[in-house]
Write a protein that holds these residues in place. Structure first.
Motif, PDB file in Angstrom:
ATOM      1  N   MET A   1      -6.100 -11.249  19.632  1.00  0.00           N
ATOM      2  CA  MET A   1      -7.073 -10.471  18.901  1.00  0.00           C
ATOM      3  C   MET A   1      -6.376  -9.713  17.772  1.00  0.00           C
ATOM      4  SD  MET A   1      -9.395  -7.298  20.194  1.00  0.00           S
ATOM      5  CE  MET A   1     -10.971  -8.071  20.371  1.00  0.00           C
ATOM      6  N   ILE A   2      -7.002  -9.723  16.627  1.00  0.00           N
ATOM      7  CA  ILE A   2      -6.494  -8.987  15.469  1.00  0.00           C
ATOM      8  C   ILE A   2      -6.730  -7.491  15.688  1.00  0.00           C
ATOM      9  CG2 ILE A   2      -6.961  -8.481  13.043  1.00  0.00           C
ATOM     10  CD1 ILE A   2      -7.422 -11.428  12.600  1.00  0.00           C
ATOM     11  N   GLN A   3      -5.709  -6.692  15.404  1.00  0.00           N
ATOM     12  CA  GLN A   3      -5.830  -5.241  15.508  1.00  0.00           C
ATOM     13  C   GLN A   3      -5.363  -4.604  14.212  1.00  0.00           C
ATOM     14  OE1 GLN A   3      -3.333  -4.641  18.961  1.00  0.00           O
ATOM     15  NE2 GLN A   3      -5.151  -4.356  20.241  1.00  0.00           N
ATOM     16  N   HIS A   4      -5.914  -3.450  13.919  1.00  0.00           N
ATOM     17  CA  HIS A   4      -5.514  -2.638  12.763  1.00  0.00           C
ATOM     18  C   HIS A   4      -5.618  -3.404  11.441  1.00  0.00           C
ATOM     19  CE1 HIS A   4      -4.175   0.151  15.786  1.00  0.00           C
ATOM     20  NE2 HIS A   4      -3.334  -0.744  16.272  1.00  0.00           N
ATOM     21  N   PHE A   5      -6.719  -4.113  11.248  1.00  0.00           N
ATOM     22  CA  PHE A   5      -6.930  -4.901  10.034  1.00  0.00           C
ATOM     23  C   PHE A   5      -7.128  -3.974   8.844  1.00  0.00           C
ATOM     24  CE2 PHE A   5      -9.550  -7.222   6.982  1.00  0.00           C
ATOM     25  CZ  PHE A   5      -8.815  -8.384   6.851  1.00  0.00           C
ATOM     26  N   ASP A  36     -11.358 -18.240  -3.124  1.00  0.00           N
ATOM     27  CA  ASP A  36     -11.892 -19.471  -2.543  1.00  0.00           C
ATOM     28  C   ASP A  36     -11.719 -19.529  -1.022  1.00  0.00           C
ATOM     29  OD1 ASP A  36      -9.163 -19.853  -2.354  1.00  0.00           O
ATOM     30  OD2 ASP A  36      -9.145 -21.741  -3.463  1.00  0.00           O
ATOM     31  N   GLY A  37     -11.233 -18.428  -0.436  1.00  0.00           N
ATOM     32  CA  GLY A  37     -11.048 -18.364   1.006  1.00  0.00           C
ATOM     33  C   GLY A  37      -9.686 -18.836   1.478  1.00  0.00           C
ATOM     34  N   LYS A  38      -8.856 -19.286   0.542  1.00  0.00           N
ATOM     35  CA  LYS A  38      -7.509 -19.732   0.897  1.00  0.00           C
ATOM     36  C   LYS A  38      -6.678 -18.518   1.304  1.00  0.00           C
ATOM     37  CE  LYS A  38      -3.389 -21.730  -1.044  1.00  0.00           C
ATOM     38  NZ  LYS A  38      -2.616 -21.427  -2.223  1.00  0.00           N
ATOM     39  N   ILE A  39      -5.893 -18.687   2.346  1.00  0.00           N
ATOM     40  CA  ILE A  39      -5.015 -17.624   2.812  1.00  0.00           C
ATOM     41  C   ILE A  39      -3.580 -18.008   2.489  1.00  0.00           C
ATOM     42  CG2 ILE A  39      -4.106 -16.451   4.847  1.00  0.00           C
ATOM     43  CD1 ILE A  39      -6.943 -16.717   6.033  1.00  0.00           C
ATOM     44  N   GLU A  40      -2.898 -17.098   1.825  1.00  0.00           N
ATOM     45  CA  GLU A  40      -1.481 -17.275   1.490  1.00  0.00           C
ATOM     46  C   GLU A  40      -0.710 -16.258   2.336  1.00  0.00           C
ATOM     47  OE1 GLU A  40       1.324 -16.381  -2.394  1.00  0.00           O
ATOM     48  OE2 GLU A  40      -0.787 -16.854  -2.699  1.00  0.00           O
ATOM     49  N   TRP A  41       0.079 -16.730   3.259  1.00  0.00           N
ATOM     50  CA  TRP A  41       0.832 -15.826   4.136  1.00  0.00           C
ATOM     51  C   TRP A  41       2.022 -15.261   3.386  1.00  0.00           C
ATOM     52  CZ3 TRP A  41      -2.035 -14.841   8.148  1.00  0.00           C
ATOM     53  CH2 TRP A  41      -2.867 -15.814   8.663  1.00  0.00           C
ATOM     54  N   HIS A  58     -11.459 -14.704   7.971  1.00  0.00           N
ATOM     55  CA  HIS A  58     -12.624 -15.044   7.158  1.00  0.00           C
ATOM     56  C   HIS A  58     -13.817 -14.157   7.540  1.00  0.00           C
ATOM     57  CE1 HIS A  58     -10.856 -18.365   5.070  1.00  0.00           C
ATOM     58  NE2 HIS A  58     -10.704 -19.104   6.162  1.00  0.00           N
ATOM     59  N   ASP A  59     -14.058 -13.999   8.824  1.00  0.00           N
ATOM     60  CA  ASP A  59     -15.174 -13.168   9.286  1.00  0.00           C
ATOM     61  C   ASP A  59     -15.015 -11.717   8.846  1.00  0.00           C
ATOM     62  OD1 ASP A  59     -16.231 -15.427  10.496  1.00  0.00           O
ATOM     63  OD2 ASP A  59     -15.585 -14.849  12.528  1.00  0.00           O
ATOM     64  N   LEU A  60     -13.812 -11.181   8.984  1.00  0.00           N
ATOM     65  CA  LEU A  60     -13.574  -9.792   8.581  1.00  0.00           C
ATOM     66  C   LEU A  60     -13.740  -9.606   7.071  1.00  0.00           C
ATOM     67  CD1 LEU A  60     -10.548  -9.061  10.903  1.00  0.00           C
ATOM     68  CD2 LEU A  60     -12.712  -7.781  10.891  1.00  0.00           C
ATOM     69  N   MET A  61     -13.234 -10.553   6.294  1.00  0.00           N
ATOM     70  CA  MET A  61     -13.370 -10.438   4.841  1.00  0.00           C
ATOM     71  C   MET A  61     -14.829 -10.562   4.424  1.00  0.00           C
ATOM     72  SD  MET A  61     -10.445  -9.651   3.740  1.00  0.00           S
ATOM     73  CE  MET A  61     -10.668  -9.812   1.974  1.00  0.00           C
ATOM     74  N   LEU A  62     -15.582 -11.460   5.036  1.00  0.00           N
ATOM     75  CA  LEU A  62     -17.002 -11.574   4.724  1.00  0.00           C
ATOM     76  C   LEU A  62     -17.734 -10.271   5.025  1.00  0.00           C
ATOM     77  CD1 LEU A  62     -17.867 -15.148   6.006  1.00  0.00           C
ATOM     78  CD2 LEU A  62     -17.957 -14.346   3.646  1.00  0.00           C
ATOM     79  N   PHE A  63     -17.412  -9.663   6.142  1.00  0.00           N
ATOM     80  CA  PHE A  63     -18.047  -8.422   6.538  1.00  0.00           C
ATOM     81  C   PHE A  63     -17.676  -7.268   5.616  1.00  0.00           C
ATOM     82  CE2 PHE A  63     -18.073  -4.449   8.963  1.00  0.00           C
ATOM     83  CZ  PHE A  63     -19.411  -4.395   9.346  1.00  0.00           C
TER      84      PHE A  63
END
Length: 68
Positions: A1-5, A36-41, A58-63
């Motif tokens: 689970m992602i924390q502290h986003f 465009d939704g691409k993620i660059e680490w 993606h869900d967090l960014m959309l929200f």
């Protein structure tokens, strides 16, 4: 689970692009979310459940960004 986003605009103007960071399984993860939704680490990508983590980002960014 992602924390502290956390996220912030990549550019000072209204150009799309965001820098994000979070903790996943005790590891600090950072990256750039492109328009465009691409993620660059910019740190090591999560090794476990990477597809699940990408979907959560993606869900967090959309929200947070597009849901305003």
């Amino acid at each position: 689970m992602i924390q502290h986003f956390q996220y912030q605009k990549l550019y000072s103007r209204d150009l799309p692009g965001w820098r994000f960071s979070f903790t996943y399984m005790g590891e600090q993860v950072q990256g750039i979310y492109h328009k465009d939704g691409k993620i660059e680490w910019t740190s090591a990508a999560p090794k476990k459940d990477q597809d699940k983590v990408v979907q959560q980002i993606h869900d967090l960014m959309l929200f947070h960004v597009y849901g305003d």
